[in-house]
Scaffold this motif. Structure first.
Motif, PDB file in Angstrom:
ATOM      1  N   TYR A 108       0.916  -1.399   0.070  1.00  0.00           N
ATOM      2  CA  TYR A 108       0.149  -0.495  -0.227  1.00  0.00           C
ATOM      3  C   TYR A 108       0.691   1.158   0.132  1.00  0.00           C
ATOM      4  O   TYR A 108       1.832   1.429   1.010  1.00  0.00           O
ATOM      5  CB  TYR A 108      -0.954   0.013   1.009  1.00  0.00           C
ATOM      6  N   ARG A 109       0.879   2.251  -0.759  1.00  0.00           N
ATOM      7  CA  ARG A 109       1.280   3.679  -0.685  1.00  0.00           C
ATOM      8  C   ARG A 109       0.644   4.808  -0.962  1.00  0.00           C
ATOM      9  O   ARG A 109      -0.569   3.959  -1.220  1.00  0.00           O
ATOM     10  CB  ARG A 109       2.003   3.690  -1.930  1.00  0.00           C
ATOM     11  N   ARG A 110       0.274   5.441   0.017  1.00  0.00           N
ATOM     12  CA  ARG A 110      -0.386   6.171   0.748  1.00  0.00           C
ATOM     13  C   ARG A 110      -0.785   7.804  -0.938  1.00  0.00           C
ATOM     14  O   ARG A 110       0.592   7.702  -1.104  1.00  0.00           O
ATOM     15  CB  ARG A 110       0.089   7.177   1.608  1.00  0.00           C
ATOM     16  N   LEU A 125      -3.165  15.635  -3.235  1.00  0.00           N
ATOM     17  CA  LEU A 125      -5.393  14.986  -3.929  1.00  0.00           C
ATOM     18  C   LEU A 125      -5.862  15.856  -2.570  1.00  0.00           C
ATOM     19  O   LEU A 125      -7.108  15.541  -2.923  1.00  0.00           O
ATOM     20  CB  LEU A 125      -4.753  13.319  -4.177  1.00  0.00           C
ATOM     21  N   SER A 126      -5.911  15.826  -0.739  1.00  0.00           N
ATOM     22  CA  SER A 126      -7.168  16.261   0.169  1.00  0.00           C
ATOM     23  C   SER A 126      -6.541  17.791  -0.036  1.00  0.00           C
ATOM     24  O   SER A 126      -6.026  17.939   0.709  1.00  0.00           O
ATOM     25  CB  SER A 126      -6.252  15.680   0.852  1.00  0.00           C
TER      26      SER A 126
END
Length: 277
Positions: free
Chosen positions: A254-256, A261-262
């Motif tokens: 998993y890569r945040r 983008l938030s």
């Protein structure tokens, strides 16, 4: 007792003693909640009393650590036109607990015995019918297995007026002060007579009223919470053991996403830090 029959003014307990006992009682209330949930018990607690008698503050302390899925507060607004045409108890029945729930009524069907009677919001016939039917209604709840507890918070006229004045000058509590509250000052004796009549008809062996002396709010909270716990035969419910990992488990797959983008809320705290310098 004073000449007027009022209890003598109490010395307030030290704040450290209050905080320690409050937390102990709140811990017991969590145990009560778990017992209610697991056993499927239904509990109803009615809070009544004059305006500014301390009902809301007590309810807030009771529910502070409880789950809103188990312990609910029922604080009903004025009835709608449709509700006025229903059986009087109907809208309160809709808020009664399911198995495994505890409901705290911040004012209840007893509105008819107090504000509705004094302010003329019900007819004399409706009030008489209420006094006759309420013991029967409550007996039905008890016969069906509901644990019903009723508390009347008693405050002196001097202390009530002091609390009203404090609310007038408090920007976060001004909303608690309404024209109806001010009217209750002028109708103190009318409310007293209505309360006395209510007690005569509804303080029954199966569904008694418990009076909470509330001129000292902290004492009232501890006394009421302690009494409530003493009247319910709850037991501590065992919890299944929970084992936490020593650290978060990462698979590496998993890569945040990039922070850009938030949409983050502004760092208001940073401005507070700057004001310290």
């Amino acid at each position: 007792m004073s000449k007027q029959g009022k209890p003598k003014k109490q010395d307030k307990i030290p704040n450290k003693v209050y905080e320690a006992e409050l937390f102990r009682l709140q811990t017991e209330l969590v145990k009560l909640q778990e017992w209610v949930r697991v056993s499927g018990t239904r509990v109803v607690v009615v809070f009544e009393g004059r305006d500014a008698a301390g009902k809301g503050g007590t309810i807030k302390r009771i529910t502070e650590y409880l789950s809103p899925r188990v312990a609910r507060i029922a604080a009903l607004p004025a009835p709608t036109e449709r509700e006025r045409g229903q059986w009087y108890y109907q809208r309160y029945v809709n808020h009664l607990p399911a198995p495994g729930e505890l409901v705290l009524f911040d004012r209840s069907w007893y509105n008819r015995a107090g504000v509705e009677k004094v302010m003329g919001f019900c007819t004399p016939e409706e009030h008489t019918r209420f006094l006759r039917q309420t013991p029967i209604f409550e007996q039905m709840l008890i016969d069906d297995g509901i644990l019903l507890r009723k508390y009347w918070f008693s405050v002196s006229d001097d202390e009530q007026l002091r609390r009203f004045r404090a609310r007038m000058n408090d920007p976060v509590r001004q909303w608690k002060l309404s024209p109806m509250d001010l009217e209750s000052i002028h109708r103190w004796e009318d409310y007293s007579r209505a309360k006395d009549e209510m007690m005569v008809h509804t303080d029954t062996a199966m569904s008694p009223w418990y009076v909470v002396e509330s001129d000292v709010k902290k004492h009232a909270r501890l006394n009421m919470m302690s009494h409530l716990l003493s009247t319910i035969p709850y037991e501590e419910t065992p919890h299944p053991p929970v084992k936490l990992p020593k650290q978060p488990i990462h698979s590496g797959n998993y890569r945040r996403p990039p922070r850009s983008l938030s949409k983050y809320v502004p760092d208001h705290v940073a401005s507070l830090r700057g004001s310290d310098h």
